[in-house]
Design an enzyme around this catalytic site. Structure first.
Site, short mmCIF file in Angstrom:
data_model
loop_
_atom_site.label_atom_id
_atom_site.label_comp_id
_atom_site.label_asym_id
_atom_site.label_seq_id
_atom_site.Cartn_x
_atom_site.Cartn_y
_atom_site.Cartn_z
N ALA A 122 0.84 -1.20 0.00
CA ALA A 122 0.00 0.00 0.00
C ALA A 122 0.87 1.25 0.00
O ALA A 122 0.58 2.22 -0.72
CB ALA A 122 -0.95 -0.01 1.20
N ASP A 163 0.01 -8.45 -3.91
CA ASP A 163 -0.29 -7.35 -2.98
C ASP A 163 -0.39 -5.99 -3.69
O ASP A 163 -1.40 -5.31 -3.56
CB ASP A 163 0.76 -7.28 -1.87
O1 PMV Z 1 3.08 -9.83 2.52
P1 PMV Z 1 1.99 -10.77 2.94
O2 PMV Z 1 2.13 -11.22 4.33
O3 PMV Z 1 0.66 -10.29 2.55
O4 PMV Z 1 2.24 -12.10 2.06
C1 PMV Z 1 2.29 -12.03 0.68
C2 PMV Z 1 1.80 -13.28 0.08
C3 PMV Z 1 2.83 -14.34 -0.27
O5 PMV Z 1 2.16 -15.22 -1.14
C4 PMV Z 1 3.31 -15.08 0.96
C5 PMV Z 1 4.05 -13.73 -0.99
C6 PMV Z 1 3.75 -13.20 -2.38
O6 PMV Z 1 4.63 -12.49 -2.91
O7 PMV Z 1 2.70 -13.50 -2.96
#
Ligand code: PMV
Length: 336
Positions: A122, A163
């Site tokens: 974010a 993300d």
């Molecule tokens: O950053 P987080 O805790 O939301 O984890 C990201 C998700 C993972 O699959 C673990 C890593 C990724 O890059 O997709």
């Protein structure tokens, strides 16, 4: 119009299904939620990049810092980590715009850092949004998400990009190998439970990678199964079943996905306790969300959100009743 100041915001996210396996090219489903990071970018005369952060939430505390000095110290490591996402985001935008300028960036965030709610993504997305607009670069939200993925790769080494994509785009998405589509928007009666401690996404992703390399024949079927859970969840979400059928099916898939994450070794005693507390209080399903190793779990709890929130509190966690955010990156204000 030459722009002097831009305020942008970007939401937190939860991964509903498919964390970790998404790093191996399997699909995942994620949604933006209504906690936001705000980034204000403006020109300064010093010719330097200045970063000020206010209200960066790390477990139990609020940290304020300016450039490299932490004024109200709680966890220097985590605060410094936020800085590296902001720095890389600014550098990347300046490179894209082929321009160097003195820019001051100020950050305010409602998203707990290191909780698996996508605070780093974010902050990267909101910084790219604000600085690109300040420098006159016209980027779509999708392009901002892609740059956000590059920031994660620079800082973390490995990242699926889910993300920054969901933070930039908003809503409810199905994601695989850099491509996403929107799933039909629906209100999900969820409760997020924060363990109060954080896991390092970078280390957890690396730990899963080590296991995968040492025992591919054991780990690959787990990742494959996770991918199938995601596809089944997608089928249910897009189906015309009513909520009374959809939610129990999704809950069962959440429980399976949690078990598979546990098998990968990313759960903790606290996460398991919150998951079981939520299920005992009537949640239809509960699982880790994000990288694990601490951070958050979430529960699907139609008509039981307050009971589940109480159970999470009693089990020692911090509950958050959140809503899905339709909007991703938002330019809040542009001042000439
Ligand atoms: O950053 P987080 O805790 O939301 O984890 C990201 C998700 C993972 O699959 C673990 C890593 C990724 O890059 O997709």
């Amino acid at each position: 119009m030459s722009v002097k100041k831009v305020l942008a915001s970007a939401p937190a996210k939860i991964i509903l299904f498919g964390e970790h396996s998404v790093v191996y090219g399997k699909p995942a489903i994620a949604a933006a939620i209504d906690l936001r990071t705000y980034v204000r970018a403006e020109f300064n005369d010093s010719g330097r990049i200045k970063i000020e952060a206010h209200d960066i939430r790390t477990p139990g505390l609020i940290v304020s810092f300016s450039e490299d000095s932490i004024y109200f110290e709680s966890d220097y490591g985590k605060a410094a980590e936020v800085l590296s996402y902001v720095r890389e985001a600014i550098n990347l935008v300046m490179e894209e715009a082929d321009r160097n300028a003195g820019v001051t960036v100020s950050i305010t965030s409602q998203i707990p850092v290191g909780a698996g709610l996508g605070s780093s993504a974010a902050v990267a997305v909101a910084t790219i949004g604000a600085v690109s607009r300040l420098l006159g670069l016209e980027l779509s939200n999708e392009e901002v998400g892609k740059l956000g993925h590059r920031v994660e790769l620079l800082v973390q080494g490995a990242s699926s990009g889910i993300d920054p994509t969901v933070s930039a785009i908003g809503g409810f998405i199905h994601y695989q190998k850099g491509k996403f589509d929107h799933l039909p928007f629906m209100e999900l009666p969820i409760v997020v439970g924060y363990t109060g401690s954080s896991g390092s996404t970078k280390e957890l992703v690396a730990m899963v990678r080590r296991n995968y390399e040492e025992m591919p024949d054991v780990i690959e079927p787990i990742l494959e199964s996770m991918g199938r859970v995601v596809e089944k969840a997608r089928e249910i979400i897009v189906s015309d079943y009513d909520r009374g059928v959809k939610f129990p099916l999704l809950g069962r898939l959440m429980n399976i996905n949690h078990g598979l994450l546990d098998a990968l070794g990313v759960s903790t005693k606290k996460l398991s306790e919150l998951v079981y507390a939520a299920k005992t209080a009537g949640a239809l399903g509960a699982k880790i969300t994000g990288a694990g190793g601490g951070g958050c779990m979430y529960a699907l709890a139609p008509e039981k959100q307050s009971e589940v929130a109480t159970a999470i509190t009693i089990a020692g966690g911090t509950p958050m009743i959140t809503r899905i955010s339709r909007e991703g990156l938002r330019i809040e204000e542009v001042l000439p």
